[in-house]
Design a protein around this motif. Structure first.
Motif, PDB file in Angstrom:
ATOM      1  N   THR A  52       0.831  -1.196   0.000  1.00  0.00           N
ATOM      2  CA  THR A  52       0.000   0.000   0.000  1.00  0.00           C
ATOM      3  C   THR A  52       0.867   1.247   0.000  1.00  0.00           C
ATOM      4  O   THR A  52       2.024   1.224   0.416  1.00  0.00           O
ATOM      5  CB  THR A  52      -0.920   0.017   1.231  1.00  0.00           C
ATOM      6  OG1 THR A  52      -0.105  -0.020   2.397  1.00  0.00           O
ATOM      7  CG2 THR A  52      -1.867  -1.165   1.228  1.00  0.00           C
ATOM      8  N   ILE A  53       0.306   2.351  -0.452  1.00  0.00           N
ATOM      9  CA  ILE A  53       1.023   3.624  -0.499  1.00  0.00           C
ATOM     10  C   ILE A  53       0.775   4.360   0.812  1.00  0.00           C
ATOM     11  O   ILE A  53      -0.368   4.539   1.232  1.00  0.00           O
ATOM     12  CB  ILE A  53       0.539   4.476  -1.685  1.00  0.00           C
ATOM     13  CG1 ILE A  53       0.883   3.771  -2.989  1.00  0.00           C
ATOM     14  CG2 ILE A  53       1.148   5.864  -1.637  1.00  0.00           C
ATOM     15  CD1 ILE A  53       0.340   4.461  -4.207  1.00  0.00           C
ATOM     16  N   ASP A  54       1.851   4.777   1.443  1.00  0.00           N
ATOM     17  CA  ASP A  54       1.754   5.521   2.688  1.00  0.00           C
ATOM     18  C   ASP A  54       1.721   7.015   2.357  1.00  0.00           C
ATOM     19  O   ASP A  54       2.688   7.560   1.816  1.00  0.00           O
ATOM     20  CB  ASP A  54       2.954   5.201   3.578  1.00  0.00           C
ATOM     21  CG  ASP A  54       2.902   5.909   4.915  1.00  0.00           C
ATOM     22  OD1 ASP A  54       1.819   6.414   5.280  1.00  0.00           O
ATOM     23  OD2 ASP A  54       3.942   5.949   5.592  1.00  0.00           O
ATOM     24  N   PRO A  55       0.628   7.716   2.647  1.00  0.00           N
ATOM     25  CA  PRO A  55       0.561   9.137   2.308  1.00  0.00           C
ATOM     26  C   PRO A  55       1.565   9.993   3.073  1.00  0.00           C
ATOM     27  O   PRO A  55       1.849  11.116   2.676  1.00  0.00           O
ATOM     28  CB  PRO A  55      -0.865   9.543   2.659  1.00  0.00           C
ATOM     29  CG  PRO A  55      -1.519   8.382   3.284  1.00  0.00           C
ATOM     30  CD  PRO A  55      -0.598   7.208   3.222  1.00  0.00           C
ATOM     31  N   ASP A  56       2.120   9.477   4.163  1.00  0.00           N
ATOM     32  CA  ASP A  56       3.105  10.238   4.931  1.00  0.00           C
ATOM     33  C   ASP A  56       4.534   9.979   4.478  1.00  0.00           C
ATOM     34  O   ASP A  56       5.479  10.463   5.110  1.00  0.00           O
ATOM     35  CB  ASP A  56       2.973   9.900   6.426  1.00  0.00           C
ATOM     36  CG  ASP A  56       1.624  10.325   6.981  1.00  0.00           C
ATOM     37  OD1 ASP A  56       1.075  11.327   6.472  1.00  0.00           O
ATOM     38  OD2 ASP A  56       1.113   9.649   7.895  1.00  0.00           O
ATOM     39  N   ASP A  57       4.716   9.222   3.409  1.00  0.00           N
ATOM     40  CA  ASP A  57       6.052   8.903   2.912  1.00  0.00           C
ATOM     41  C   ASP A  57       6.708  10.179   2.385  1.00  0.00           C
ATOM     42  O   ASP A  57       6.163  10.848   1.512  1.00  0.00           O
ATOM     43  CB  ASP A  57       5.947   7.864   1.791  1.00  0.00           C
ATOM     44  CG  ASP A  57       7.293   7.394   1.290  1.00  0.00           C
ATOM     45  OD1 ASP A  57       8.326   7.749   1.899  1.00  0.00           O
ATOM     46  OD2 ASP A  57       7.318   6.655   0.284  1.00  0.00           O
ATOM     47  N   PRO A  58       7.899  10.541   2.891  1.00  0.00           N
ATOM     48  CA  PRO A  58       8.537  11.784   2.436  1.00  0.00           C
ATOM     49  C   PRO A  58       9.030  11.715   0.994  1.00  0.00           C
ATOM     50  O   PRO A  58       9.238  12.745   0.365  1.00  0.00           O
ATOM     51  CB  PRO A  58       9.711  11.973   3.408  1.00  0.00           C
ATOM     52  CG  PRO A  58       9.978  10.612   3.946  1.00  0.00           C
ATOM     53  CD  PRO A  58       8.669   9.883   3.945  1.00  0.00           C
ATOM     54  N   ASP A  59       9.214  10.513   0.454  1.00  0.00           N
ATOM     55  CA  ASP A  59       9.676  10.376  -0.930  1.00  0.00           C
ATOM     56  C   ASP A  59       8.531  10.295  -1.929  1.00  0.00           C
ATOM     57  O   ASP A  59       8.770  10.163  -3.126  1.00  0.00           O
ATOM     58  CB  ASP A  59      10.551   9.135  -1.076  1.00  0.00           C
ATOM     59  CG  ASP A  59      11.885   9.295  -0.365  1.00  0.00           C
ATOM     60  OD1 ASP A  59      12.344  10.442  -0.251  1.00  0.00           O
ATOM     61  OD2 ASP A  59      12.450   8.280   0.064  1.00  0.00           O
ATOM     62  N   LEU A  60       7.293  10.355  -1.466  1.00  0.00           N
ATOM     63  CA  LEU A  60       6.149  10.257  -2.356  1.00  0.00           C
ATOM     64  C   LEU A  60       6.131  11.462  -3.298  1.00  0.00           C
ATOM     65  O   LEU A  60       6.117  12.602  -2.873  1.00  0.00           O
ATOM     66  CB  LEU A  60       4.856  10.203  -1.539  1.00  0.00           C
ATOM     67  CG  LEU A  60       3.594   9.862  -2.300  1.00  0.00           C
ATOM     68  CD1 LEU A  60       3.698   8.455  -2.873  1.00  0.00           C
ATOM     69  CD2 LEU A  60       2.383   9.942  -1.387  1.00  0.00           C
TER      70      LEU A  60
END
Length: 90
Positions: free
Chosen positions: A38-46
């Motif tokens: 799943t995609i983490d919306p808090d990921d700094p590399d997003l």
């Protein structure tokens, strides 16, 4: 966790002695495909790759503008014209 099932890829030419189209509707076993993480919306590399591509496109456009300005200058145009005339005179 849910799974998605997709049919396996097949061709009509799996058996070289088979006439294409004669048994084209046969079905193959179904394989299970596990979904990606799943995609983490808090990921700094997003979105980092999108920003990097934008910077590269802007740099390429700036470089193209500089090259157009240099090539259209009188001294470079004269030099290029001399090279082309020498090449065509041979």
């Amino acid at each position: 966790m849910s799974t998605i099932t997709l049919p396996a890829r097949t061709t009509a030419f799996d058996d070289p002695t088979e006439i294409p189209g004669e048994n084209a509707t046969r079905s193959m076993p179904i394989t299970e495909v596990q979904p990606h993480t799943t995609i983490d919306p808090d990921d700094p590399d997003l979105g980092a790759s999108t920003a990097e591509y934008a910077v590269i496109v802007l740099a390429a456009a700036a470089f193209g503008g500089v090259m157009a300005a240099v090539l259209s200058s009188d001294s470079v145009s004269g030099m290029l014209l001399g090279i082309i005339q020498k090449a065509l005179a041979v």
